[in-house]
Design a protein around this motif. Structure first.
Motif, PDB file in Angstrom:
ATOM      1  N   GLY A   1     -29.939  10.119  14.688  1.00 22.25           N
ATOM      2  CA  GLY A   1     -28.686   9.600  15.243  1.00 22.25           C
ATOM      3  C   GLY A   1     -27.578  10.623  15.048  1.00 22.25           C
ATOM      4  N   SER A   2     -26.369  10.119  15.002  1.00 23.66           N
ATOM      5  CA  SER A   2     -25.221  10.999  14.775  1.00 23.66           C
ATOM      6  C   SER A   2     -24.341  10.385  13.698  1.00 23.66           C
ATOM      7  N   GLY A   3     -23.401  11.120  13.220  1.00 29.15           N
ATOM      8  CA  GLY A   3     -22.458  10.607  12.248  1.00 29.15           C
ATOM      9  C   GLY A   3     -22.828  10.861  10.808  1.00 29.15           C
ATOM     10  N   GLY A   4     -23.970  11.466  10.543  1.00 31.40           N
ATOM     11  CA  GLY A   4     -24.337  11.826   9.182  1.00 31.40           C
ATOM     12  C   GLY A   4     -24.798  10.674   8.309  1.00 31.40           C
ATOM     13  N   ASN A   5     -25.109   9.534   8.891  1.00 29.79           N
ATOM     14  CA  ASN A   5     -25.578   8.421   8.088  1.00 29.79           C
ATOM     15  C   ASN A   5     -27.064   8.584   7.799  1.00 29.79           C
ATOM     16  N   PHE A   6     -27.529   7.891   6.787  1.00 25.77           N
ATOM     17  CA  PHE A   6     -28.940   7.845   6.440  1.00 25.77           C
ATOM     18  C   PHE A   6     -29.239   6.397   6.102  1.00 25.77           C
ATOM     19  N   VAL A   7     -30.007   5.727   6.957  1.00 24.67           N
ATOM     20  CA  VAL A   7     -30.240   4.290   6.842  1.00 24.67           C
ATOM     21  C   VAL A   7     -31.734   4.029   6.713  1.00 24.67           C
ATOM     22  N   VAL A   8     -32.084   3.115   5.814  1.00 26.41           N
ATOM     23  CA  VAL A   8     -33.460   2.666   5.687  1.00 26.41           C
ATOM     24  C   VAL A   8     -33.454   1.161   5.917  1.00 26.41           C
ATOM     25  N   GLU A   9     -34.312   0.712   6.837  1.00 28.20           N
ATOM     26  CA  GLU A   9     -34.435  -0.708   7.144  1.00 28.20           C
ATOM     27  C   GLU A   9     -35.820  -1.199   6.770  1.00 28.20           C
ATOM     28  N   LEU A  10     -35.874  -2.462   6.382  1.00 26.97           N
ATOM     29  CA  LEU A  10     -37.136  -3.136   6.109  1.00 26.97           C
ATOM     30  C   LEU A  10     -37.144  -4.405   6.936  1.00 26.97           C
ATOM     31  N   ASN A  11     -38.031  -4.455   7.922  1.00 30.02           N
ATOM     32  CA  ASN A  11     -38.119  -5.616   8.821  1.00 30.02           C
ATOM     33  C   ASN A  11     -36.767  -5.953   9.448  1.00 30.02           C
ATOM     34  N   GLY A  12     -36.032  -4.924   9.857  1.00 29.20           N
ATOM     35  CA  GLY A  12     -34.755  -5.118  10.536  1.00 29.20           C
ATOM     36  C   GLY A  12     -33.555  -5.289   9.627  1.00 29.20           C
ATOM     37  N   GLU A  13     -33.763  -5.363   8.326  1.00 28.38           N
ATOM     38  CA  GLU A  13     -32.664  -5.508   7.359  1.00 28.38           C
ATOM     39  C   GLU A  13     -32.380  -4.160   6.714  1.00 28.38           C
ATOM     40  N   VAL A  14     -31.117  -3.765   6.707  1.00 34.82           N
ATOM     41  CA  VAL A  14     -30.729  -2.503   6.068  1.00 34.82           C
ATOM     42  C   VAL A  14     -30.841  -2.676   4.555  1.00 34.82           C
ATOM     43  N   ILE A  15     -31.658  -1.819   3.923  1.00 35.60           N
ATOM     44  CA  ILE A  15     -31.780  -1.874   2.464  1.00 35.60           C
ATOM     45  C   ILE A  15     -31.145  -0.661   1.803  1.00 35.60           C
ATOM     46  N   PHE A  16     -30.825   0.362   2.591  1.00 39.88           N
ATOM     47  CA  PHE A  16     -30.112   1.531   2.079  1.00 39.88           C
ATOM     48  C   PHE A  16     -29.310   2.144   3.214  1.00 39.88           C
ATOM     49  N   SER A  17     -28.040   2.432   2.952  1.00 40.29           N
ATOM     50  CA  SER A  17     -27.200   3.122   3.920  1.00 40.29           C
ATOM     51  C   SER A  17     -26.252   4.051   3.184  1.00 40.29           C
ATOM     52  N   LYS A  18     -26.353   5.330   3.512  1.00 38.64           N
ATOM     53  CA  LYS A  18     -25.505   6.327   2.867  1.00 38.64           C
ATOM     54  C   LYS A  18     -24.032   6.104   3.193  1.00 38.64           C
ATOM     55  N   LYS A  19     -23.702   5.874   4.441  1.00 37.12           N
ATOM     56  CA  LYS A  19     -22.306   5.730   4.869  1.00 37.12           C
ATOM     57  C   LYS A  19     -21.723   4.362   4.524  1.00 37.12           C
ATOM     58  N   ASP A  20     -22.523   3.302   4.673  1.00 32.92           N
ATOM     59  CA  ASP A  20     -22.021   1.949   4.427  1.00 32.92           C
ATOM     60  C   ASP A  20     -22.142   1.542   2.964  1.00 32.92           C
ATOM     61  N   LEU A  21     -22.649   2.455   2.134  1.00 34.76           N
ATOM     62  CA  LEU A  21     -22.777   2.247   0.686  1.00 34.76           C
ATOM     63  C   LEU A  21     -23.595   0.999   0.347  1.00 34.76           C
ATOM     64  N   ILE A  22     -24.677   0.812   1.087  1.00 35.98           N
ATOM     65  CA  ILE A  22     -25.618  -0.263   0.782  1.00 35.98           C
ATOM     66  C   ILE A  22     -26.671   0.306  -0.164  1.00 35.98           C
TER      67      ILE A  22
END
Length: 70
Positions: free
Chosen positions: A27-48
């Motif tokens: 993607g763009s914006g420098g985020n790093f997101v990990v989802e499990l079954n459609g649920e975000v369990i880690f997000s660099k930008k959103d501090l999840i």
């Protein structure tokens, strides 16, 4: 760096969860997101699952997945 981290996390998931389906999306914006079954369990930008903008540490995603499936 994003692609290197994505490859590392994908390998971690495949190693620890043999039946897992792993896909990556650039993607763009420098985020790093990990989802499990459609649920975000880690997000660099959103501090999840983290307190500051950072990549997941070794085995961190495995711990998060285990907590969700336990």
């Amino acid at each position: 760096k994003l692609q290197t981290q994505a490859a590392r996390v994908a390998e971690e998931i495949k190693t620890n969860f043999a039946d897992a389906e792993v896909s990556t999306e650039v993607g763009s914006g420098g985020n790093f997101v990990v989802e499990l079954n459609g649920e975000v369990i880690f997000s660099k930008k959103d501090l999840i699952a983290c307190q500051s903008e950072r990549f997941p540490e070794n085995e961190e995603i495995t711990k998060l997945i285990n907590a969700k499936i336990a």
